[in-house]
Every structure is written in structure tokens, then in C-alpha cells.
Design a protein around this motif. Structure first.
Motif, PDB file in Angstrom:
ATOM      1  N   GLU A 223     -21.869 -61.788  25.166  1.00 42.03           N
ATOM      2  CA  GLU A 223     -21.860 -63.113  25.800  1.00 42.03           C
ATOM      3  C   GLU A 223     -22.339 -63.019  27.250  1.00 42.03           C
ATOM      4  OE1 GLU A 223     -17.849 -64.442  25.318  1.00 42.03           O
ATOM      5  OE2 GLU A 223     -18.118 -64.895  23.200  1.00 42.03           O
ATOM      6  N   GLN A 224     -21.893 -61.991  27.959  1.00 35.15           N
ATOM      7  CA  GLN A 224     -22.323 -61.814  29.341  1.00 35.15           C
ATOM      8  C   GLN A 224     -23.814 -61.542  29.425  1.00 35.15           C
ATOM      9  OE1 GLN A 224     -19.704 -58.719  30.654  1.00 35.15           O
ATOM     10  NE2 GLN A 224     -18.074 -60.130  31.243  1.00 35.15           N
ATOM     11  N   LEU A 225     -24.330 -60.733  28.508  1.00 33.20           N
ATOM     12  CA  LEU A 225     -25.769 -60.451  28.499  1.00 33.20           C
ATOM     13  C   LEU A 225     -26.578 -61.710  28.216  1.00 33.20           C
ATOM     14  CD1 LEU A 225     -25.796 -57.026  26.656  1.00 33.20           C
ATOM     15  CD2 LEU A 225     -26.455 -57.451  29.020  1.00 33.20           C
ATOM     16  N   ARG A 226     -26.099 -62.531  27.265  1.00 36.08           N
ATOM     17  CA  ARG A 226     -26.800 -63.781  26.968  1.00 36.08           C
ATOM     18  C   ARG A 226     -26.795 -64.712  28.179  1.00 36.08           C
ATOM     19  NH1 ARG A 226     -24.652 -63.112  21.743  1.00 36.08           N
ATOM     20  NH2 ARG A 226     -22.755 -64.184  22.311  1.00 36.08           N
ATOM     21  N   ALA A 227     -25.644 -64.815  28.851  1.00 37.07           N
ATOM     22  CA  ALA A 227     -25.549 -65.686  30.029  1.00 37.07           C
ATOM     23  C   ALA A 227     -26.476 -65.187  31.133  1.00 37.07           C
ATOM     24  CB  ALA A 227     -24.111 -65.742  30.532  1.00 37.07           C
ATOM     25  N   ASN A 228     -26.530 -63.884  31.327  1.00 39.80           N
ATOM     26  CA  ASN A 228     -27.404 -63.299  32.343  1.00 39.80           C
ATOM     27  C   ASN A 228     -28.866 -63.574  32.010  1.00 39.80           C
ATOM     28  OD1 ASN A 228     -28.219 -61.796  34.571  1.00 39.80           O
ATOM     29  ND2 ASN A 228     -28.230 -59.885  33.418  1.00 39.80           N
ATOM     30  N   LEU A 229     -29.222 -63.432  30.749  1.00 36.98           N
ATOM     31  CA  LEU A 229     -30.596 -63.699  30.327  1.00 36.98           C
ATOM     32  C   LEU A 229     -30.959 -65.159  30.582  1.00 36.98           C
ATOM     33  CD1 LEU A 229     -33.208 -62.788  28.957  1.00 36.98           C
ATOM     34  CD2 LEU A 229     -32.128 -63.326  26.767  1.00 36.98           C
ATOM     35  N   GLN A 230     -30.046 -66.066  30.274  1.00 33.04           N
ATOM     36  CA  GLN A 230     -30.306 -67.491  30.508  1.00 33.04           C
ATOM     37  C   GLN A 230     -30.495 -67.774  32.000  1.00 33.04           C
ATOM     38  OE1 GLN A 230     -30.932 -69.750  28.167  1.00 33.04           O
ATOM     39  NE2 GLN A 230     -30.760 -68.044  26.743  1.00 33.04           N
TER      40      GLN A 230
END
Length: 74
Positions: A31-38
Motif C-alpha cells: 500500500e505504501q509503495l502504491r501511494a508513493n508511486l501515485q
């Protein structure tokens, strides 16, 4: 024999709990990686929409004529 069964059950429960915790960590990490990517994608989009950066040097440094000294950079 009963002790071994309860020990095996305890070990199995501990292993299951460790696996659940690992799965939770992996999910939070994803989830953190997805948020960072966004966030990074949004930054790139914002930069593309903006105009070219026309600044010369650091914005906080002021104009070149405001610097003290002889002006030859030494």
C-alpha cells in the motif's frame, strides 16, 4: 503424548501468527509503495503541465549584481 500434542498445537499457532503478521507487513508495504508511486506520478504530471523553469541559479540567491565583491567570482 498429550503434552506433545499441546506443544505441537502451540507451535502451529505461533507459526500461523507469524505468517499473519508477515502478510500484514507485506500488505502495508504494498500500500505504501502504491501511494508513493501515485505521488510521484502526480508530481511528473504537474511538472509537465507547468511552464519551463526560467530561473538562473538558486532562487534564494537573488540577482548576480547583488553579490558583493569584484563580481569576477573569485
Amino acid at each position: 503424548m498429550t503434552e506433545k500434542t499441546s506443544t505441537d498445537t502451540g507451535t502451529t499457532q505461533r507459526k500461523a501468527e507469524v505468517e499473519r503478521q508477515a502478510a500484514k507487513r507485506a500488505q502495508r508495504s504494498a500500500e505504501q509503495l502504491r501511494a508513493n508511486l501515485q505521488r510521484r506520478k502526480a508530481q511528473v504530471r504537474a511538472r509537465r503541465e507547468g511552464g519551463a523553469d526560467e530561473t538562473d541559479g538558486l532562487p534564494a540567491s537573488g540577482s548576480r549584481g547583488d553579490m558583493g565583491g569584484s563580481g569576477d567570482g573569485d
